[in-house]
Design an enzyme around this catalytic site. Structure first.
Site, PDB file in Angstrom:
ATOM      1  N   HIS A   1       9.029 -12.419   6.920  1.00  0.00           N
ATOM      2  CA  HIS A   1       8.204 -12.531   5.709  1.00  0.00           C
ATOM      3  C   HIS A   1       9.018 -12.152   4.466  1.00  0.00           C
ATOM      4  O   HIS A   1       9.201 -12.947   3.549  1.00  0.00           O
ATOM      5  CB  HIS A   1       6.993 -11.595   5.798  1.00  0.00           C
TER       6      HIS A   1
HETATM    7  C1  BDR Z   1       3.923  -8.359   4.831  1.00  0.00           C
HETATM    8  O1  BDR Z   1       3.215  -7.225   5.367  1.00  0.00           O
HETATM    9  C2  BDR Z   1       4.115  -6.201   5.644  1.00  0.00           C
HETATM   10  O2  BDR Z   1       3.734  -5.470   6.753  1.00  0.00           O
HETATM   11  C3  BDR Z   1       5.468  -6.857   5.774  1.00  0.00           C
HETATM   12  O3  BDR Z   1       6.505  -5.943   5.459  1.00  0.00           O
HETATM   13  C4  BDR Z   1       5.390  -7.969   4.775  1.00  0.00           C
HETATM   14  O4  BDR Z   1       5.707  -7.517   3.468  1.00  0.00           O
HETATM   15  C5  BDR Z   1       3.637  -9.551   5.709  1.00  0.00           C
HETATM   16  O5  BDR Z   1       2.268  -9.820   5.721  1.00  0.00           O
END
Ligand code: BDR
Ligand code: CA
Length: 307
Positions: A239
């Site tokens: 992500h």
């Molecule tokens: C996002 O949520 C967090 O837990 C991850 O680091 C990322 O920024 C993904 O949904």
């Protein structure tokens, strides 16, 4: 070199994104501002300092940000990222300390170089909303604000319809949507197309065998275990690394200006709404709507798993 400031809640994929940006000749990471999210603000700050020391980058300053969202209680994600936010990686106690407060630092750094700084947000948007409250109009003086967050047309990853970063502080996005004309969002629709498998992680570790790839293997274990416990393959989505990828290699992504609204209350809090263009309610946001996933993964593989 493009100056960038990272606002992070120090999870496993945050660590990969930060390391990738620090090693990128195209980017100049001028500091990390920490926000509570995946882990508490104390833990996130400590993990940020440890990560920088692991990478030999104690020249990058760390700033402490908001300990809780604007209005709601904090929702962590330690079940995914582990209690430190860095999975099973065990790093030495940091010898550095944070050097100041995140909100003031964000404001100061934008003021220093109007129109130049890119503010990268890879956690809940609380620090950015507080900076905008304290100095109205400040974020529009950044070159752009690029955030990983939201789900446009796909399902969520924390509720059926919400993505974690937006769910964790929906009011922060709501306030930013009222204020910003330079916001880019990279939603789950795109980041869930960026998948790193356990096999790739292990192979990189065997090929390089250095401290960084061992760290990646130890850190990512907890995400892989979480995925498996949910009945999915032992793979993880990159992500947060999607943000430096977009900054360095924008041709990997398809972008579209969309009128976006966000639910702040009730069962669908944290969900995005894509509104008709003529709607007065939604604010125009530059959204990543697709990615060339094969090419992007080749790019990310080299940048994240390179020794
Ligand atoms: C996002 O949520 C967090 O837990 C991850 O680091 C990322 O920024 C993904 O949904
Ligand atoms: Ca994050």
């Amino acid at each position: 070199m493009q100056p960038v400031l990272f606002d992070t809640d120090l999870g496993v994929d945050d660590a990969l994104a930060i390391a990738m940006a620090l090693n990128a000749p195209e980017l100049d990471v001028i500091g990390l501002t920490v926000v509570s999210g995946n882990v508490s603000i104390e833990q996130g700050t400590r993990s940020a300092l440890q990560l920088l020391e692991l990478l030999g980058r104690d020249d990058v300053p760390v700033y402490v940000g908001a300990e809780k969202p604007l209005f709601i209680d904090r929702v962590d994600a330690v079940q995914v990222h582990g209690s430190t936010g860095l999975g099973y990686a065990e790093l030495p106690e940091p010898s550095m300390l944070p050097v100041g407060r995140a909100v003031d630092h964000i404001i100061r750094e934008i003021q220093k170089r109007p129109g130049e700084l890119i503010v990268v947000a890879i956690g809940p948007l609380t620090n950015l909303a507080l900076a905008e409250r304290k100095s109205p109009g400040i974020l529009n003086r950044a070159r752009r604000v690029v955030a990983m967050g939201g789900a446009l047309w796909c399902g969520g990853n924390i509720t059926d319809t919400s993505e974690y970063n937006i769910y964790a502080d929906p009011h922060a996005l709501s306030e930013l949507l009222q204020a910003l004309t330079n916001l880019t969002l990279i939603p789950l629709d795109v980041t869930e197309q960026l998948t790193l498998t356990e096999g790739e992680i292990v192979a990189a570790c065997q090929a390089h065998g250095d401290r960084w790839t061992r760290f990646v293997q130890e850190a990512t274990q907890s995400v892989l275990e979480f995925e498996q416990a949910q009945g999915r393959a032992r793979e993880m989505h990159l992500h947060d690394p999607a943000v430096p990828a977009l900054l360095i290699e924008p041709s990997l992504f398809s972008m579209r200006a969309l009128a976006i609204g966000v639910e702040t209350e009730g069962a669908s809090a944290g969900s995005l709404r894509v509104l008709p263009e003529e709607s007065e309610e939604g604010m125009s946001v530059d959204c990543a709507v697709d990615v060339d996933s094969a090419r992007a993964m080749e790019f990310l593989h080299g940048r994240v798993l390179g020794s």
